[in-house]
Scaffold this motif. Structure first.
Motif, mmCIF file in Angstrom:
data_model
loop_
_atom_site.group_PDB
_atom_site.id
_atom_site.type_symbol
_atom_site.label_atom_id
_atom_site.label_comp_id
_atom_site.label_asym_id
_atom_site.label_seq_id
_atom_site.Cartn_x
_atom_site.Cartn_y
_atom_site.Cartn_z
ATOM 1 N N THR A 432 43.927 29.167 41.388
ATOM 2 C CA THR A 432 44.203 30.550 40.988
ATOM 3 C C THR A 432 45.173 30.538 39.823
ATOM 4 O OG1 THR A 432 45.918 30.653 42.718
ATOM 5 C CG2 THR A 432 43.753 31.576 43.239
ATOM 6 N N LEU A 433 44.942 31.445 38.865
ATOM 7 C CA LEU A 433 45.765 31.506 37.668
ATOM 8 C C LEU A 433 46.194 32.938 37.393
ATOM 9 C CD1 LEU A 433 43.098 29.452 36.741
ATOM 10 C CD2 LEU A 433 44.890 28.865 35.129
ATOM 11 N N ARG A 457 48.968 36.104 42.085
ATOM 12 C CA ARG A 457 48.812 36.586 43.457
ATOM 13 C C ARG A 457 47.643 37.572 43.566
ATOM 14 N NH1 ARG A 457 54.601 36.311 43.336
ATOM 15 N NH2 ARG A 457 54.798 38.526 42.805
ATOM 16 N N VAL A 458 47.449 38.378 42.519
ATOM 17 C CA VAL A 458 46.291 39.275 42.493
ATOM 18 C C VAL A 458 45.003 38.443 42.506
ATOM 19 C CG1 VAL A 458 45.024 40.954 41.092
ATOM 20 C CG2 VAL A 458 47.511 41.165 41.355
ATOM 21 N N GLY A 464 36.343 33.278 46.048
ATOM 22 C CA GLY A 464 35.895 32.321 45.046
ATOM 23 C C GLY A 464 36.819 31.129 44.943
ATOM 24 N N ARG A 465 36.268 30.015 44.468
ATOM 25 C CA ARG A 465 37.036 28.781 44.326
ATOM 26 C C ARG A 465 37.965 28.808 43.122
ATOM 27 N NH1 ARG A 465 37.710 26.505 48.897
ATOM 28 N NH2 ARG A 465 35.805 26.628 50.127
ATOM 29 N N VAL A 466 37.572 29.486 42.056
ATOM 30 C CA VAL A 466 38.364 29.546 40.833
ATOM 31 C C VAL A 466 38.509 31.013 40.438
ATOM 32 C CG1 VAL A 466 38.577 28.760 38.446
ATOM 33 C CG2 VAL A 466 37.422 27.315 40.124
ATOM 34 N N CYS A 467 39.731 31.514 40.438
ATOM 35 C CA CYS A 467 39.970 32.925 40.122
ATOM 36 C C CYS A 467 41.172 33.055 39.203
ATOM 37 C CB CYS A 467 40.220 33.734 41.400
ATOM 38 S SG CYS A 467 38.830 33.758 42.544
ATOM 39 N N ALA A 468 41.151 34.085 38.377
ATOM 40 C CA ALA A 468 42.259 34.339 37.459
ATOM 41 C C ALA A 468 42.430 35.832 37.294
ATOM 42 C CB ALA A 468 41.997 33.684 36.100
ATOM 43 N N ALA A 469 43.647 36.210 36.953
ATOM 44 C CA ALA A 469 43.946 37.610 36.659
ATOM 45 C C ALA A 469 44.944 37.647 35.524
ATOM 46 C CB ALA A 469 44.496 38.327 37.891
ATOM 47 N N GLY A 470 44.841 38.673 34.698
ATOM 48 C CA GLY A 470 45.736 38.820 33.557
ATOM 49 C C GLY A 470 46.618 40.028 33.695
ATOM 50 N N HIS A 471 47.513 40.197 32.713
ATOM 51 C CA HIS A 471 48.466 41.297 32.765
ATOM 52 C C HIS A 471 47.766 42.653 32.725
ATOM 53 C CE1 HIS A 471 47.956 41.884 28.377
ATOM 54 N NE2 HIS A 471 47.842 40.571 28.358
#
Length: 570
Positions: A432-433, A457-458, A464-471
């Motif tokens: 997670t990123l 944390r969002v 999913g195995r690979v997740c990301a969230a941005g500002h």
């Protein structure tokens, strides 16, 4: 060649009597014998041809087959000319020892089979392979002039007609051919490279023995792992999860299952030489990691902004050599989590992976990772990413219209790496990123760090195995939650309103008061214009400027709510 190729040639007249699940064995030679014990003449990988003259009674079959299996021959082909049908005791013995057994029709001479096998396995170019390996070693140890991995792979092409690439776990091309076969424009398409990386990671996680054979886009590739052998290398008995997301691989456009032992040994030697270059690049990251660690410690301990700014001024020339002005900064936070009770230290894994992900995917020189500083704090990796200041515009109007959305974006960061990394994480890992907005000063760095952590944390709350969230995804409805840190709220407010404040300060344009009046008027153009004593066209110009500077749309309810909350929290 593989055993199954014998069945595909009708001229050989072979029938398979047992061992159908072993037909992918490689054949490296052929031997004809009627000795009861031919072990002294076997070296492994041979197709053994026999006329069965050694068999006098049924009990002779078991020791003969046991000797062949112990010598690791590829298979046994028995002629029918001596005894007619192949004895059942021989079929049973081969079955017990998992040795493929073929029947040779009496009309087919052993010489025909021998000639076919020899022709197939001796297709490699003549030459002294030991000399080739020595040339590779001299290139890799002769310093920068040696050319690094590219020079080694060029020799593979010139000496052995092999096209090969060094790939990262995400499929990024580190070294290798940029020209396609038969003059085609592309060497290895990015999509194919990502697919090969994913297949390699899946094979490593499954514990399959290398080299791994993969068919992609109609071509066959053999994948060889490139292990970390330098300082910090994990021992051979390590948990594979400690290195699977950081090890390089060598992709060769060929089927290594058909190769003789000498050629396999050569490729293993090449991977060891390339591992030396990998270790050198790993050591070069030490300074950048230390810089990131120092800045991170200052930020987390609440050091004065002036002290943090001084450290950033030291870091900027190292990360962006030749840069004349202080850059903007962005923070990326990553976390790799494995199954319960895994015992794997995830911080270094996330650090190495984040360094790889932040490398420019279109660059492959030795310094492509020199602009990334990543520290790890416990189970978390934190990247300090410098962003070059925007080039000075020709006119003030252009400066006012500078994009408010600079830097890395979470979706773009994962676009090309999600598939291969998911294969490496398998069914027990997650990545997670979180990505912060760009900040222009040391004062904003703490808020950017908290913003990136909250974005992560969002992302962790998603499947999913690979997740990301941005500002961008830290919307107002999230910020209303009581557990959101004050620094995140301040970062959100500053990101939304600072472009307007800067514009007002330079031009005395009163965009902030205009925005407040527009929201208080419920978006009514006539009421707002009357309240501000402006012409409606002037109001429309100001609102258009607000939208241009912030990238928001004041006709949307969500953006109105964000502005409303930002103004109340400022």
């Amino acid at each position: 060649m593989r055993l199954r190729a014998l069945l595909e040639n009708d001229a050989l007249g072979l029938r398979l009597l047992g061992g159908s699940d072993e037909l992918d064995r490689g054949v490296r030679g052929v031997m004809t014998t009627d000795l009861k014990d031919p072990s002294r003449y076997l070296s492994g990988g041979e197709l053994v041809l026999t006329g069965l003259a050694w068999r006098r009674v049924a009990e002779d079959s078991e020791p003969f087959v046991r000797i062949l299996a112990g010598a690791q021959v590829a298979g046994l082909a028995a002629g029918e000319a001596e005894l007619g049908a192949i004895p059942e005791d021989l079929v049973e013995a081969c079955s017990r020892h998992r040795l493929p057994l073929f029947a040779v029709n009496e009309s087919v001479a052993f010489a025909t089979i021998t000639e076919y096998v020899v022709r197939q396995v001796s297709g490699e170019r003549a030459g002294d392979l030991a000399a080739v390996v020595d040339r590779h070693r001299r290139l890799m140890t002769s310093g920068p002039a040696g050319g690094g991995p590219d020079a080694v792979l060029d020799l593979l092409g010139s000496d052995l007609d092999l096209r090969a690439w060094v790939l990262s776990p995400t499929g990024r091309r580190i070294a290798g051919s940029t020209a396609g076969s038969a003059g085609s424009a592309a060497g290895l398409p990015a999509a194919t490279a990502a697919a090969l990386a994913g297949e390699h990671l899946a094979a490593v996680r499954a514990g399959r023995r290398a080299p791994h054979r993969v068919v992609a886009d109609g071509a066959t590739y053999s994948l060889f792992p490139i292990r970390n052998t330098g300082r910090g290398a994990v021992p051979p008995s390590h948990d594979v999860r400690e290195s699977v997301l950081s090890d390089w691989l060598l992709a060769v456009e060929a089927d290594a299952g058909d190769w003789p032992a000498a050629r396999l040994d050569l490729l293993q030697g090449v991977t060891q030489l390339i591992a030396v270059e990998r270790d050198r690049r790993e050591a070069a990251r030490t300074v950048r990691r230390r810089l990131a660690q120092e800045v991170l410690e200052l930020v987390q301990t609440g050091a004065p902004p002036a002290e943090i700014a001084a450290r950033l001024r030291v870091a900027a020339p190292v990360l962006l050599p030749g840069l004349g002005t202080a850059p903007h900064w962005q923070v990326v936070v990553a976390r790799v989590e494995w199954g319960a009770d895994s015992g794997v230290e995830s911080g270094p894994v996330a650090q190495s992976l984040l360094e790889e992900m932040l490398v420019d995917p279109v660059a492959n020189g030795p310094d492509t990772a020199d602009r990334i500083a990543v520290a790890h704090n416990g189970e978390e990796a934190i990247a300090l990413v410098p962003l070059p200041a925007l080039a000075a515009p020709d006119a003030a109007e252009d400066a006012d219209a500078a994009p408010a959305d600079e830097g890395l974006h979470a979706d773009a960061l994962l676009e090309s790496v999600r598939a291969p990394l998911s294969a490496g994480l398998a069914d027990d890992g997650r990545l997670t990123l979180g990505v912060s907005a760009a900040v222009h000063s040391a004062e904003g760095l703490r808020g950017a760090l908290e913003e990136a952590r909250h974005a992560r944390r969002v992302a962790a709350a998603r499947p999913g195995r690979v997740c990301a969230a941005g500002h961008h995804e830290l919307a107002s409805h999230v910020l209303l939650l009581p557990f959101v840190p004050d620094d995140v709220r301040r970062a959100f407010t500053a990101r939304l309103l600072d472009p307007l404040r800067d514009y007002d300060r330079r031009h005395r344009a009163e965009l902030i008061p205009t925005l407040e009046a527009f929201l208080d008027s419920d978006g009514s153009w006539t009421r707002c214009a009357a309240r501000l004593h402006l012409h409606v066209n002037t109001l429309r110009y100001r609102v258009g400027r607000i939208e241009q500077l912030t990238g928001r749309d004041l006709s949307r309810l969500e953006d109105k709510l964000d502005f409303f909350l930002a103004l109340r929290m400022s």
